[in-house]
Design an enzyme around this catalytic site. Structure first.
Site, PDB file in Angstrom:
ATOM      1  N   TYR A 114       0.829  -1.198   0.000  1.00 19.24           N
ATOM      2  CA  TYR A 114       0.000   0.000   0.000  1.00 19.24           C
ATOM      3  C   TYR A 114       0.868   1.255   0.000  1.00 19.24           C
ATOM      4  O   TYR A 114       1.801   1.372   0.810  1.00 19.24           O
ATOM      5  CB  TYR A 114      -0.927   0.035   1.218  1.00 19.24           C
ATOM      6  CG  TYR A 114      -2.035  -1.001   1.221  1.00 19.24           C
ATOM      7  CD1 TYR A 114      -2.354  -1.731   0.087  1.00 19.24           C
ATOM      8  CD2 TYR A 114      -2.779  -1.240   2.374  1.00 19.24           C
ATOM      9  CE1 TYR A 114      -3.373  -2.665   0.091  1.00 19.24           C
ATOM     10  CE2 TYR A 114      -3.813  -2.170   2.389  1.00 19.24           C
ATOM     11  CZ  TYR A 114      -4.090  -2.891   1.241  1.00 19.24           C
ATOM     12  OH  TYR A 114      -5.107  -3.815   1.257  1.00 19.24           O
TER      13      TYR A 114
ATOM     14  N   LEU B 219     -22.756   2.126  -0.878  1.00 15.68           N
ATOM     15  CA  LEU B 219     -23.730   1.858   0.185  1.00 15.68           C
ATOM     16  C   LEU B 219     -23.664   2.911   1.291  1.00 15.68           C
ATOM     17  O   LEU B 219     -24.038   2.661   2.428  1.00 15.68           O
ATOM     18  CB  LEU B 219     -23.483   0.458   0.760  1.00 15.68           C
ATOM     19  CG  LEU B 219     -23.638  -0.678  -0.264  1.00 15.68           C
ATOM     20  CD1 LEU B 219     -23.192  -2.005   0.325  1.00 15.68           C
ATOM     21  CD2 LEU B 219     -25.077  -0.772  -0.755  1.00 15.68           C
TER      22      LEU B 219
ATOM     23  N   ALA C   4     -18.941  -1.430  -0.352  1.00 19.09           N
ATOM     24  CA  ALA C   4     -18.952  -1.517  -1.816  1.00 19.09           C
ATOM     25  C   ALA C   4     -18.456  -0.228  -2.482  1.00 19.09           C
ATOM     26  O   ALA C   4     -19.166   0.399  -3.279  1.00 19.09           O
ATOM     27  CB  ALA C   4     -20.341  -1.876  -2.317  1.00 19.09           C
ATOM     28  N   LYS C   5     -17.227   0.155  -2.135  1.00 20.16           N
ATOM     29  CA  LYS C   5     -16.610   1.358  -2.715  1.00 20.16           C
ATOM     30  C   LYS C   5     -17.433   2.619  -2.483  1.00 20.16           C
ATOM     31  O   LYS C   5     -17.372   3.572  -3.261  1.00 20.16           O
ATOM     32  CB  LYS C   5     -16.354   1.173  -4.211  1.00 20.16           C
ATOM     33  CG  LYS C   5     -15.310   0.114  -4.537  1.00 20.16           C
ATOM     34  CD  LYS C   5     -15.000   0.086  -6.019  1.00 20.16           C
ATOM     35  CE  LYS C   5     -13.870  -0.891  -6.305  1.00 20.16           C
ATOM     36  NZ  LYS C   5     -13.546  -0.946  -7.755  1.00 20.16           N
ATOM     37  N   GLY C   6     -18.214   2.632  -1.423  1.00 20.96           N
ATOM     38  CA  GLY C   6     -19.006   3.807  -1.084  1.00 20.96           C
ATOM     39  C   GLY C   6     -20.383   3.842  -1.704  1.00 20.96           C
ATOM     40  O   GLY C   6     -21.165   4.766  -1.447  1.00 20.96           O
TER      41      GLY C   6
END
Length: 300
Positions: free
Chosen positions: A51, A204, A200-202
């Site tokens: 990362y 939700l 979910a990558k935002g």
């Protein structure tokens, strides 16, 4: 905040975990996020050796330094950064794992890693060699437990059958329910699931509709389907953010739901959502509205 045991490891992790991949490079800001998490009762933090070109481990290690004895620290191995810093290659060999753990320990500023995870995997890997590397590190006391981060059912199945892994990190949310078919297998192995992509990558969160409108799809939802389901969920579910975290934690095989945060505000939103929870009726509504897709690849 409630805690659950990670497999049969004796490690108890907070139901909400903090994924640090999207942490800012600014160490002061990163420490504010960590301190906010600690104050809320989060004790489980996840990073990886690649990362931010390995910088993330150092930032996370510095931010957690004063809390080290009270937290569960997880990182990953298997991907090797290229010399030019552009991209990485897959290397699950014992030589790489036993060398890379030393670098991770140095960057994290610690003598041991609580959970060391294989960051992927293929059926072509020499799994015996990979597992031997993790078992050797356990005996040396450099790691306490190990697991795997993967969405390939065949890789997960073989790893669990051949090892003493305590966890599987996999993408799981109302928009990606593919893991549900495999939860019984993971449960029988005695391992726990750590959900990533919990939000979910935002899609939700409060920003979900805006993100869906600019998206080209997610998981097995194509662009138009994604826009429609996100809009429907926002109309039919009282608090989609809270319901999605509760959804991830409804099965006891899940030890912790991983959420990311670039700012303290984002983290606080998830903490509030976790504490709010979700009613049974709303959970049933969420399940009925979303599709239970299945994995179509990497099954054998």
């Amino acid at each position: 905040m409630k805690k659950r045991e990670l497999g049969k490891s004796g490690l108890y992790v907070s139901e909400l975990a903090l994924g640090t991949m999207s942490f800012p490079d600014n160490e002061v800001e990163a420490k504010k996020i960590v301190d906010t998490a600690i104050h809320a009762g989060i004790n489980f933090f996840d990073t990886a050796n690649i990362y931010a070109g390995s910088k993330n481990e150092k930032i996370v290690g510095n931010a957690l330094k004063e809390h080290r004895e009270n937290i569960v620290l997880a990182t990953k191995v298997g991907n090797k950064l290229n010399a030019d810093g552009e991209g990485w290659t897959w290397d699950p060999t014992k030589r790489h794992i036993t060398e890379e753990v030393k670098h991770s320990l140095h960057r994290l500023g610690t003598d041991y890693i609580d959970l060391y995870q294989l960051h992927g995997g293929t059926m072509e890997d020499n799994i015996d060699e990979t597992i031997d590397a993790f078992e050797s590190l356990k005996k040396e006391g450099l790691i306490r437990q190990y697991g795997i981060s993967s969405i390939r059912p065949n890789v997960i199945k073989r790893f669990l059958e051949e090892s003493t892994a305590v966890s599987v990190m996999m993408q799981y949310s109302p928009l990606d329910r593919r893991p549900e078919e495999w939860i019984p297998l993971i449960s029988r192995s005695g391992a726990s699931i750590i959900t990533r992509g919990t939000l979910a990558k935002g899609y939700l969160t409060m920003e979900g509709q805006k993100r869906a409108n600019a998206s080209d799809g997610f998981a097995l939802y194509h662009t138009a389907d994604l826009k429609q389901i996100v809009n429907t969920l926002n109309e039919e579910v009282d608090d989609l953010h809270a319901a999605s975290i509760a959804f991830a934690l409804q099965n006891k095989t899940v030890a912790s739901a991983l959420v990311g945060a670039r700012t303290t505000t984002q983290l606080l939103d998830s903490i509030v959502a976790y504490e709010k929870g979700c009613s049974t009726d709303q959970m049933d509504n969420l399940k009925n509205l979303t599709a239970m897709h299945r994995y179509t690849e990497h099954l054998i």
